[in-house]
Design a protein around this motif. Sequence first.
Motif, PDB file in Angstrom:
ATOM      1  N   PRO A   1       0.832  -1.132  -0.047  1.00 12.35           N
ATOM      2  CA  PRO A   1      -0.102   0.061  -0.160  1.00 12.35           C
ATOM      3  C   PRO A   1       0.943   1.094  -0.127  1.00 12.35           C
ATOM      4  O   PRO A   1       1.878   1.511   0.501  1.00 12.35           O
ATOM      5  CB  PRO A   1      -0.779  -0.335   1.459  1.00 12.35           C
ATOM      6  CG  PRO A   1      -0.730  -1.591   1.667  1.00 12.35           C
ATOM      7  CD  PRO A   1       0.611  -1.966   1.167  1.00 12.35           C
ATOM      8  N   VAL A   2       0.537   2.190  -0.792  1.00 15.33           N
ATOM      9  CA  VAL A   2       1.090   3.518  -0.752  1.00 15.33           C
ATOM     10  C   VAL A   2       0.492   4.762  -0.217  1.00 15.33           C
ATOM     11  O   VAL A   2      -0.695   4.615  -0.514  1.00 15.33           O
ATOM     12  CB  VAL A   2       1.430   4.051  -2.352  1.00 15.33           C
ATOM     13  CG1 VAL A   2       2.156   5.138  -2.299  1.00 15.33           C
ATOM     14  CG2 VAL A   2       2.443   2.688  -2.902  1.00 15.33           C
ATOM     15  N   PHE A   3       0.855   5.139   0.816  1.00  9.41           N
ATOM     16  CA  PHE A   3       0.344   6.295   1.641  1.00  9.41           C
ATOM     17  C   PHE A   3       0.697   7.814   1.015  1.00  9.41           C
ATOM     18  O   PHE A   3       1.864   7.937   1.286  1.00  9.41           O
ATOM     19  CB  PHE A   3       0.629   5.994   2.990  1.00  9.41           C
ATOM     20  CG  PHE A   3      -0.042   5.024   3.658  1.00  9.41           C
ATOM     21  CD1 PHE A   3      -1.322   4.671   3.842  1.00  9.41           C
ATOM     22  CD2 PHE A   3       0.912   3.823   3.672  1.00  9.41           C
ATOM     23  CE1 PHE A   3      -1.833   3.504   4.588  1.00  9.41           C
ATOM     24  CE2 PHE A   3       0.325   2.665   3.936  1.00  9.41           C
ATOM     25  CZ  PHE A   3      -0.887   2.475   4.568  1.00  9.41           C
TER      26      PHE A   3
ATOM     27  N   ASN B   1       6.280   6.599   4.715  1.00 10.49           N
ATOM     28  CA  ASN B   1       6.560   5.413   4.638  1.00 10.49           C
ATOM     29  C   ASN B   1       6.366   4.981   6.176  1.00 10.49           C
ATOM     30  O   ASN B   1       7.338   5.022   6.940  1.00 10.49           O
ATOM     31  CB  ASN B   1       8.143   5.451   4.266  1.00 10.49           C
ATOM     32  CG  ASN B   1       8.845   4.010   4.351  1.00 10.49           C
ATOM     33  OD1 ASN B   1       8.025   2.967   4.592  1.00 10.49           O
ATOM     34  ND2 ASN B   1       9.854   4.085   4.493  1.00 10.49           N
ATOM     35  N   PRO B   2       5.186   4.279   6.386  1.00  9.51           N
ATOM     36  CA  PRO B   2       5.008   3.618   7.842  1.00  9.51           C
ATOM     37  C   PRO B   2       5.644   2.245   7.846  1.00  9.51           C
ATOM     38  O   PRO B   2       5.488   1.498   8.903  1.00  9.51           O
ATOM     39  CB  PRO B   2       3.684   3.270   7.845  1.00  9.51           C
ATOM     40  CG  PRO B   2       3.395   2.920   6.243  1.00  9.51           C
ATOM     41  CD  PRO B   2       4.368   3.971   5.398  1.00  9.51           C
TER      42      PRO B   2
ATOM     43  N   ALA C   1      14.195   8.421  -1.795  1.00  8.21           N
ATOM     44  CA  ALA C   1      13.917   7.366  -0.922  1.00  8.21           C
ATOM     45  C   ALA C   1      13.489   8.093   0.105  1.00  8.21           C
ATOM     46  O   ALA C   1      13.738   9.348   0.483  1.00  8.21           O
ATOM     47  CB  ALA C   1      15.266   6.683  -0.802  1.00  8.21           C
ATOM     48  N   VAL C   2      12.776   7.317   0.860  1.00  6.87           N
ATOM     49  CA  VAL C   2      11.941   7.561   2.311  1.00  6.87           C
ATOM     50  C   VAL C   2      12.399   6.569   3.293  1.00  6.87           C
ATOM     51  O   VAL C   2      12.417   5.463   3.171  1.00  6.87           O
ATOM     52  CB  VAL C   2      10.491   7.827   2.287  1.00  6.87           C
ATOM     53  CG1 VAL C   2       9.997   8.318   3.196  1.00  6.87           C
ATOM     54  CG2 VAL C   2      10.026   8.274   0.918  1.00  6.87           C
TER      55      VAL C   2
ATOM     56  N   LYS D   1       0.799   6.231  14.309  1.00  6.45           N
ATOM     57  CA  LYS D   1       0.317   7.599  14.193  1.00  6.45           C
ATOM     58  C   LYS D   1       0.527   8.042  12.904  1.00  6.45           C
ATOM     59  O   LYS D   1      -0.237   8.920  12.445  1.00  6.45           O
ATOM     60  CB  LYS D   1       1.308   8.203  15.389  1.00  6.45           C
ATOM     61  CG  LYS D   1       1.219   8.227  16.594  1.00  6.45           C
ATOM     62  CD  LYS D   1       1.707   9.066  17.565  1.00  6.45           C
ATOM     63  CE  LYS D   1       1.272   9.155  19.015  1.00  6.45           C
ATOM     64  NZ  LYS D   1       1.572  10.445  19.589  1.00  6.45           N
ATOM     65  N   LEU D   2       1.532   7.573  11.927  1.00  7.71           N
ATOM     66  CA  LEU D   2       1.578   8.104  10.450  1.00  7.71           C
ATOM     67  C   LEU D   2       0.265   7.599   9.882  1.00  7.71           C
ATOM     68  O   LEU D   2      -0.398   8.212   9.079  1.00  7.71           O
ATOM     69  CB  LEU D   2       2.728   7.454   9.948  1.00  7.71           C
ATOM     70  CG  LEU D   2       4.116   8.043  10.109  1.00  7.71           C
ATOM     71  CD1 LEU D   2       5.168   7.298   9.549  1.00  7.71           C
ATOM     72  CD2 LEU D   2       4.213   9.505   9.728  1.00  7.71           C
ATOM     73  N   VAL D   3      -0.365   6.359  10.097  1.00  3.58           N
ATOM     74  CA  VAL D   3      -1.391   5.868   9.412  1.00  3.58           C
ATOM     75  C   VAL D   3      -2.545   6.702   9.987  1.00  3.58           C
ATOM     76  O   VAL D   3      -3.468   7.160   9.085  1.00  3.58           O
ATOM     77  CB  VAL D   3      -1.614   4.341   9.727  1.00  3.58           C
ATOM     78  CG1 VAL D   3      -2.885   3.826   9.040  1.00  3.58           C
ATOM     79  CG2 VAL D   3      -0.511   3.601   9.027  1.00  3.58           C
TER      80      VAL D   3
END
Length: 214
Positions: A16-18, A42-43, A68-69, A197-199
């Motif tokens: 999945p790409v966020f 990038n979780p 890049a992340v 938390k990122l999600v």
Amino acid sequence: MQQQSRPPRAVEGRLPVFVFPTELVFYANEQASHRQVLTLYNPYEFIIKFKVLCTAPRKYVVVDATGAVKPRCCVDIVIRHRDIRECHYGVVDKFRLQVSEQSRCKSLGQKEVTATLLSSATQKPIQPHSQNKTHRLKEKLAKGVFFEQTEGRTTSGGPSLFAVLLGLGCLIVLLLPTLGEPDSSVPLYLHLSVNKKLVAAYVLGLLTVVILHP
């Protein structure tokens, strides 16, 4: 001899790409809107590489179209519209963000973001209704007619109860302490990881766009 366990590798095409937002709207009479920012999250526990592609390379400039992340971090991708003309009003272009692991070349996931140029903020986005145009656009996407360089939705009534509750839940998640922070007033099981938390921040951002979109 005990073998060291390795983290599971992402399955090709299943990652999945966020990215936020998922829709870019440029306004011809507002110069500030000619520059927009996409945020890629990038979780995951590994570094991801990204590449930005587009169906209309001559109309946009993308700063840092590849990069890049780091794990549990995010990066901003600046997109500038450089062809503000009336003939482009209402035309829906598409950006595609492809991601892969740092050690692999094959794409593991992708996300499409639409981009529309309007004359002003009072003009509603024109939804493409021509089947021929949609078919040609899909053919472009399938054949990889994109560029590589460095930058419709209608709602009725107010937000649903589910959206409000989901937004409140994401806000609570963001307010809880992060794992590893010393906080004796909150039980340890309520200390959340940066990944979660990122999600939550990503979902809250999407809900904000849905609720506030005209």
